[in-house]
Design an enzyme around this catalytic site. Structure first.
Site, PDB file in Angstrom:
ATOM      1  N   GLU A 198      -3.348  -3.901  10.019  1.00 46.41           N
ATOM      2  CA  GLU A 198      -2.148  -4.612   9.026  1.00 46.41           C
ATOM      3  C   GLU A 198      -1.748  -5.845   9.807  1.00 46.41           C
ATOM      4  O   GLU A 198      -0.442  -6.306   9.271  1.00 46.41           O
ATOM      5  CB  GLU A 198      -1.360  -3.806   8.400  1.00 46.41           C
ATOM      6  CG  GLU A 198      -1.998  -2.645   7.811  1.00 46.41           C
ATOM      7  CD  GLU A 198      -0.856  -1.792   6.900  1.00 46.41           C
ATOM      8  OE1 GLU A 198      -0.700  -2.182   5.664  1.00 46.41           O
ATOM      9  OE2 GLU A 198       0.002  -1.131   7.455  1.00 46.41           O
ATOM     10  N   HIS A 237       6.893  -4.109  10.026  1.00 45.56           N
ATOM     11  CA  HIS A 237       6.521  -3.574   8.738  1.00 45.56           C
ATOM     12  C   HIS A 237       6.509  -2.158   9.318  1.00 45.56           C
ATOM     13  O   HIS A 237       6.113  -1.595  10.398  1.00 45.56           O
ATOM     14  CB  HIS A 237       4.917  -3.843   8.713  1.00 45.56           C
ATOM     15  CG  HIS A 237       4.126  -2.865   7.702  1.00 45.56           C
ATOM     16  ND1 HIS A 237       4.640  -2.551   6.423  1.00 45.56           N
ATOM     17  CD2 HIS A 237       3.050  -1.919   7.895  1.00 45.56           C
ATOM     18  CE1 HIS A 237       3.751  -1.829   5.922  1.00 45.56           C
ATOM     19  NE2 HIS A 237       2.765  -1.252   6.738  1.00 45.56           N
ATOM     20  N   HIS A 246       6.873   2.454   7.418  1.00 42.14           N
ATOM     21  CA  HIS A 246       6.494   3.459   6.469  1.00 42.14           C
ATOM     22  C   HIS A 246       7.670   4.197   6.274  1.00 42.14           C
ATOM     23  O   HIS A 246       7.751   5.496   6.164  1.00 42.14           O
ATOM     24  CB  HIS A 246       5.414   4.199   6.800  1.00 42.14           C
ATOM     25  CG  HIS A 246       4.067   3.308   7.039  1.00 42.14           C
ATOM     26  ND1 HIS A 246       2.942   3.861   7.548  1.00 42.14           N
ATOM     27  CD2 HIS A 246       3.870   2.196   6.639  1.00 42.14           C
ATOM     28  CE1 HIS A 246       1.934   2.909   7.843  1.00 42.14           C
ATOM     29  NE2 HIS A 246       2.474   1.866   7.337  1.00 42.14           N
ATOM     30  N   HIS A 285       3.746   2.845   0.043  1.00 41.22           N
ATOM     31  CA  HIS A 285       3.546   2.697   1.509  1.00 41.22           C
ATOM     32  C   HIS A 285       4.286   2.475   2.366  1.00 41.22           C
ATOM     33  O   HIS A 285       4.716   3.006   3.328  1.00 41.22           O
ATOM     34  CB  HIS A 285       2.496   1.144   1.322  1.00 41.22           C
ATOM     35  CG  HIS A 285       1.790   0.837   2.485  1.00 41.22           C
ATOM     36  ND1 HIS A 285       0.893  -0.115   2.595  1.00 41.22           N
ATOM     37  CD2 HIS A 285       2.226   0.950   3.999  1.00 41.22           C
ATOM     38  CE1 HIS A 285       0.556  -0.427   3.879  1.00 41.22           C
ATOM     39  NE2 HIS A 285       1.414   0.195   4.819  1.00 41.22           N
TER      40      HIS A 285
HETATM   41 ZN   LIG Z   1       1.381  -0.031   6.706  1.00 43.69          ZN
END
Ligand SMILES: [Zn+2]
Length: 238
Positions: free
Chosen positions: A77, A96, A98, A166
């Site tokens: 990602e 980033h 979760h 997500h």
């Molecule tokens: Zn992710």
């Protein structure tokens, strides 16, 4: 301007801190724009954030191309990061994650909004990006630049977007800012969910959001938060 050594240290510390604060688990990542080349960024090889070391940090072009891969596995990602830095020259660091706390706000249509002074920097209107809108049924992961650019468009001129089902993407002018905002995005999400169970919360006004954001990112506040996070995560010497 930071040196590559300082940026590398900050990325390692940031990974450890976000793990300590339960924003990331085995997944999630942090990047910093390369201090000597704005068309590149640095990021760990694919590894859980809580165990990342300086020797894990690698260089990438904004398009996600690996500079010197050797036998190292890279994050699938990584396009989230390069695409946001490409769209936003003012963003030099991206997280980033979760975080479980933000997921409900990405799937219910209930907007996440600043509920406490330390949450102001998420901004008054946090967008929710849904990968299904333009890419149909996927495994939900951002696996190429088209998807990354679509996500960056959703971020717009803010610093946060939730990703439906997500997690979230968070940007900052520096690694420290992106880390602070990631931690307090999670704090805000938890407190807002609690408050909503009790009744109708009073949110910060636009004026309060603006003033609190300025205080949040002031050196006094940012230095103090970073020192505290570093001590909790025991990053000294890493
Ligand atoms: Zn992710």
């Amino acid at each position: 301007m930071a040196t590559l050594e300082e940026s590398t240290r900050d990325v390692v510390y940031a990974n450890r801190i976000l793990d300590m604060e339960n924003v990331v688990d085995a997944f999630g990542h942090v990047t910093c724009r390369h201090p000597d080349d704005p068309e590149k960024f640095i990021m760990s090889r694919s590894r859980a954030p809580g165990i990342i070391e300086r020797s894990d940090i690698m260089e990438f072009r904004l398009g996600g191309e690996v500079i010197d891969q050797r036998d190292r596995v890279v994050y699938g990602e990584r396009f989230i990061h390069g695409a946001l830095m490409e769209a936003r020259p003012d963003i030099n660091a991206v997280v980033h994650h979760h975080s479980h706390a933000v997921i409900p706000f990405g799937v219910t249509g209930v907007p996440i909004r600043p509920i406490l002074h330390m949450g102001a920097a998420i901004g008054p209107d946090v967008p929710v990006w849904d990968i299904r809108d333009n890419f149909g049924g996927t495994d939900m992961l951002v696996r190429n630049m088209d998807q990354g650019r679509d996500l960056a468009k959703a971020v717009g001129d803010g610093n946060v977007a939730l990703m439906r089902g997500h997690g979230a993407v968070v940007g900052g002018r520096t690694v420290r800012e992106a880390v602070m905002l990631s931690v307090y995005l999670q704090v805000n999400a938890n407190l807002q969910a609690e408050a909503m169970k009790m009744g109708n919360p009073t949110y910060l006004s636009d004026e309060e959001i603006e003033k609190c954001t300025e205080t949040f990112y002031s050196d006094l506040s940012a230095d103090r938060v970073w020192e505290y996070f570093c001590a909790r995560a025991q990053v000294e010497g890493l």
